[in-house]
Write an enzyme that holds these catalytic residues in place. Structure first.
Site, mmCIF file in Angstrom:
data_model
loop_
_atom_site.group_PDB
_atom_site.id
_atom_site.type_symbol
_atom_site.label_atom_id
_atom_site.label_comp_id
_atom_site.label_asym_id
_atom_site.label_seq_id
_atom_site.Cartn_x
_atom_site.Cartn_y
_atom_site.Cartn_z
ATOM 1 N N ASP A 181 27.248 -27.657 -30.705
ATOM 2 C CA ASP A 181 26.694 -27.959 -29.388
ATOM 3 C C ASP A 181 25.326 -28.594 -29.513
ATOM 4 O O ASP A 181 24.872 -28.904 -30.606
ATOM 5 C CB ASP A 181 26.697 -26.730 -28.467
ATOM 6 C CG ASP A 181 26.158 -25.517 -29.163
ATOM 7 O OD1 ASP A 181 25.072 -25.637 -29.757
ATOM 8 O OD2 ASP A 181 26.813 -24.460 -29.117
ATOM 9 N N LYS A 212 27.025 -28.254 -23.703
ATOM 10 C CA LYS A 212 26.283 -27.089 -23.209
ATOM 11 C C LYS A 212 24.877 -27.475 -22.800
ATOM 12 O O LYS A 212 23.938 -26.784 -23.115
ATOM 13 C CB LYS A 212 26.186 -25.970 -24.260
ATOM 14 C CG LYS A 212 27.391 -25.078 -24.389
ATOM 15 C CD LYS A 212 27.208 -23.811 -23.596
ATOM 16 C CE LYS A 212 28.232 -22.769 -23.981
ATOM 17 N NZ LYS A 212 27.726 -21.892 -25.025
ATOM 18 N N ASP A 249 20.964 -17.860 -33.760
ATOM 19 C CA ASP A 249 21.892 -16.825 -34.202
ATOM 20 C C ASP A 249 23.049 -16.741 -33.206
ATOM 21 O O ASP A 249 22.825 -16.796 -32.003
ATOM 22 C CB ASP A 249 21.144 -15.482 -34.263
ATOM 23 C CG ASP A 249 22.057 -14.373 -34.720
ATOM 24 O OD1 ASP A 249 22.063 -14.100 -35.931
ATOM 25 O OD2 ASP A 249 22.775 -13.790 -33.882
ATOM 26 N N MET A 280 15.805 -19.809 -22.736
ATOM 27 C CA MET A 280 16.310 -20.561 -21.575
ATOM 28 C C MET A 280 15.428 -20.403 -20.339
ATOM 29 O O MET A 280 15.933 -20.379 -19.229
ATOM 30 C CB MET A 280 17.744 -20.089 -21.234
ATOM 31 C CG MET A 280 18.722 -20.299 -22.375
ATOM 32 S SD MET A 280 20.322 -19.511 -22.086
ATOM 33 C CE MET A 280 20.006 -17.831 -22.629
HETATM 34 N N1 SAH Z 1 21.548 -18.451 -30.124
HETATM 35 C C1 SAH Z 1 20.283 -19.102 -29.962
HETATM 36 C C2 SAH Z 1 19.806 -19.105 -28.523
HETATM 37 C C3 SAH Z 1 20.668 -19.874 -27.602
HETATM 38 S S1 SAH Z 1 20.066 -19.876 -25.964
HETATM 39 C C4 SAH Z 1 19.251 -18.451 -30.885
HETATM 40 O O1 SAH Z 1 19.505 -17.391 -31.449
HETATM 41 O O2 SAH Z 1 18.188 -19.028 -31.032
HETATM 42 C C5 SAH Z 1 19.235 -21.390 -25.864
HETATM 43 C C6 SAH Z 1 17.742 -21.189 -25.804
HETATM 44 O O3 SAH Z 1 17.242 -20.873 -27.076
HETATM 45 C C7 SAH Z 1 16.984 -22.401 -25.393
HETATM 46 O O4 SAH Z 1 16.973 -22.540 -24.000
HETATM 47 C C8 SAH Z 1 15.611 -22.109 -25.927
HETATM 48 O O5 SAH Z 1 14.920 -21.227 -25.071
HETATM 49 C C9 SAH Z 1 15.932 -21.354 -27.178
HETATM 50 N N2 SAH Z 1 15.859 -22.224 -28.362
HETATM 51 C C10 SAH Z 1 16.843 -22.523 -29.219
HETATM 52 N N3 SAH Z 1 16.390 -23.301 -30.220
HETATM 53 C C11 SAH Z 1 15.083 -23.478 -30.001
HETATM 54 C C12 SAH Z 1 14.040 -24.167 -30.675
HETATM 55 N N4 SAH Z 1 14.266 -24.858 -31.799
HETATM 56 N N5 SAH Z 1 12.807 -24.127 -30.154
HETATM 57 C C13 SAH Z 1 12.550 -23.434 -29.028
HETATM 58 N N6 SAH Z 1 13.475 -22.771 -28.351
HETATM 59 C C14 SAH Z 1 14.727 -22.786 -28.826
#
Ligand code: SAH
Length: 467
Positions: free
Chosen positions: A252, A274, A307, A387
């Site tokens: 995604d 997504k 994750d 998010m």
């Molecule tokens: N599974 C992911 C989270 C998914 S939800 C994890 O464990 O990181 C998606 C949210 O994750 C985004 O809206 C943002 O808030 C955050 N996110 C994911 N990657 C990011 C990054 N490189 N820098 C800042 N925020 C990030």
């Protein structure tokens, strides 16, 4: 080719080590590991060798080397610090056609010992032909990290079935074909994931299918792999391995391009989007897609940002796989909170400022956020909002309304761990205004708590940081 690599069977064979120091001890250890009977000749012994002698694991003739020491030995190693002695050992052994190694003196050697990666029964030997033992060791440590230790268990399992394969298949070709198919299937991953019993059942089934003349059904599988926050260096070894063996990669938007580039080149790639409110494929569609691909016999790598079990809907995806009886595994990864924290110098906990950390979703549903604001607005804890960019002003407003000081520090970390990382810090009061000026793009993480103050001091990852 200067040397021909071979593996010697030394079990219960007599070998000679000349010398009683630390270097000799290392060589003795190697010979003992290989099951050899070791005879040492030396005027004295270092402590380690003395212990081995006391435990009767080696024999020792106290004195200087004599040609008769070589009698009935199949292999000789000289490890004294006297070149004359070493040369005498080498000459005697050579004149009798017995392989001899003189430590650190290739000219006197008829064989050299490689740097070894031992995953017994799997062994990998690395040699630079004696030109640079340090280089050989460096290569070895690289290989060590690439070759999971579980390969030893895989080797042992396959070894148990060698006889059966001989009985089942009449020709070498048939046997080879069978093993190739087995090893190309999910069994390797099962062992690496510690599912040894499943691997054994799988192998049993493969034999039964073969014995009954069935081709054996190709079962696919799904790897739910965390891709981390963006920097490809943060991938786990397992993630990388699965990315490189998958037939299809389903990813995604959060998965960064450098990470995606590390997937197997000829793997099919399927983008399932997504973007907020603009889902390229709804979740149910993704679940069904994974099932369909696996049922076609494919190895599917479902690659997710961060994750898979932290705001990743990984739980829903594997539930469907479970219902459909499709083998899968889940690979954890650095979550955005951990990545953003480290790369912005904001420790999420700190002895003086924060004794707890909460991960919350700031996702807006129908324009509002249904969170337990009272428990979030507690002192001495850090809150990380995933998010939350769209709902930032609601977050600030609600936290203040539930008792947090207006001066509470808050940080936005955009595209954490990537070259486009940007950190904006402020307070609950001024942040909503501040981001109207700062050009902040998703994905962005929000960190609220006293620990944000540490950013200025601890920031080490240079980026567009803005106070
Ligand atoms: N599974 C992911 C989270 C998914 S939800 C994890 O464990 O990181 C998606 C949210 O994750 C985004 O809206 C943002 O808030 C955050 N996110 C994911 N990657 C990011 C990054 N490189 N820098 C800042 N925020 C990030």
């Amino acid at each position: 080719m200067e040397y021909m690599p071979i593996f010697l069977d030394l079990r219960n064979r007599d070998t000679l080590v000349v010398g009683g120091g630390d270097v000799a001890e290392r060589k003795v250890g190697l010979l003992l590991d290989a099951g050899a009977r070791v005879h040492v000749v030396s005027p004295d012994l270092c402590d380690g060798l003395r212990r081995l002698f006391d435990e009767a694991r080696i024999t020792w003739r106290e004195g200087s080397f004599e040609p008769a020491d070589i009698d009935r030995k199949v292999l000789v190693i000289a490890a004294t610090d006297d070149r004359h002695v070493n040369a005498a050992v080498s000459n005697t052994a050579n004149s009798r056609g017995i392989p001899v190694n003189v430590v650190d003196d290739p000219e006197l050697c008829s064989f050299i010992t490689p740097s070894l990666i031992d995953r017994s029964p799997v062994q990998i030997a690395v040699s630079t032909g004696g030109s640079s033992p340090v280089l050989a060791r460096m290569l070895r440590s690289r290989l060590e990290t690439m070759i999971p230790s579980a390969y030893g268990r895989l080797g042992s399992l396959l070894d148990e079935y060698r006889e059966r394969a001989k009985q089942t298949f009449a020709t070498i070709d048939e046997r080879r074909h069978f093993w190739e198919q087995v090893l190309a299937g999910p069994i390797v991953e099962m062992i690496l994931a510690g599912q040894d019993e499943r691997a054994r059942q799988h192998l049993e089934q493969a034999f039964q299918d073969a014995e009954q003349g069935k081709a054996g059904e190709q079962t696919g599988e799904v790897y739910l792999v965390g891709a981390g926050p963006g920097d490809p260096d943060l991938l786990t070894f397992r993630a990388l391995r699965l990315m490189q063996q998958a037939d299809v990669v389903v990813h995604d938007r959060l998965v960064s391009k450098p990470v995606l580039d590390m997937c197997r080149r000829d793997a099919e790639r399927i983008y399932v989007g997504k973007e907020r409110a603009n889902h390229a494929l709804p979740q149910e569609g993704i679940n069904e897609l994974l099932v369909r691909l696996a049922k076609e016999g494919k190895r599917v790598c479902r690659l997710k940002g961060g994750d898979p079990f932290i705001f990743g809907r990984g739980g829903e995806e594997i539930e469907t796989l479970l219902q459909e009886d499709i083998p899968f595994q889940v690979v954890p990864a650095v979550t955005a909170a951990a990545g953003a924290a480290s790369y912005s110098g904001i420790p999420l906990t700190h002895r003086d400022y924060s004794q707890a950390v909460v991960f919350a979703t700031g996702h807006l549903k129908d324009g509002s956020m249904n969170l337990n604001w009272h428990s979030l607005a507690q002192p001495n804890q850090t809150i990380v909002f995933y998010m939350g960019l769209q709902g930032l002003s609601i977050i600030c407003k609600e936290l203040i309304a539930h008792g947090m000081p207006t001066s509470m520090p808050i940080a936005l970390v955009q595209k954490a761990t990537t070259p486009e990382q940007k950190v904006v810090t402020g307070t609950l009061e001024d942040m909503p205004k501040k981001i109207q000026r700062a050009d902040i793009k998703p994905p962005t993480l929000i960190i609220v708590g006293e620990v944000v103050k540490l950013h200025e001091k601890l920031n080490w990852f240079t980026s567009d940081s803005e106070a």
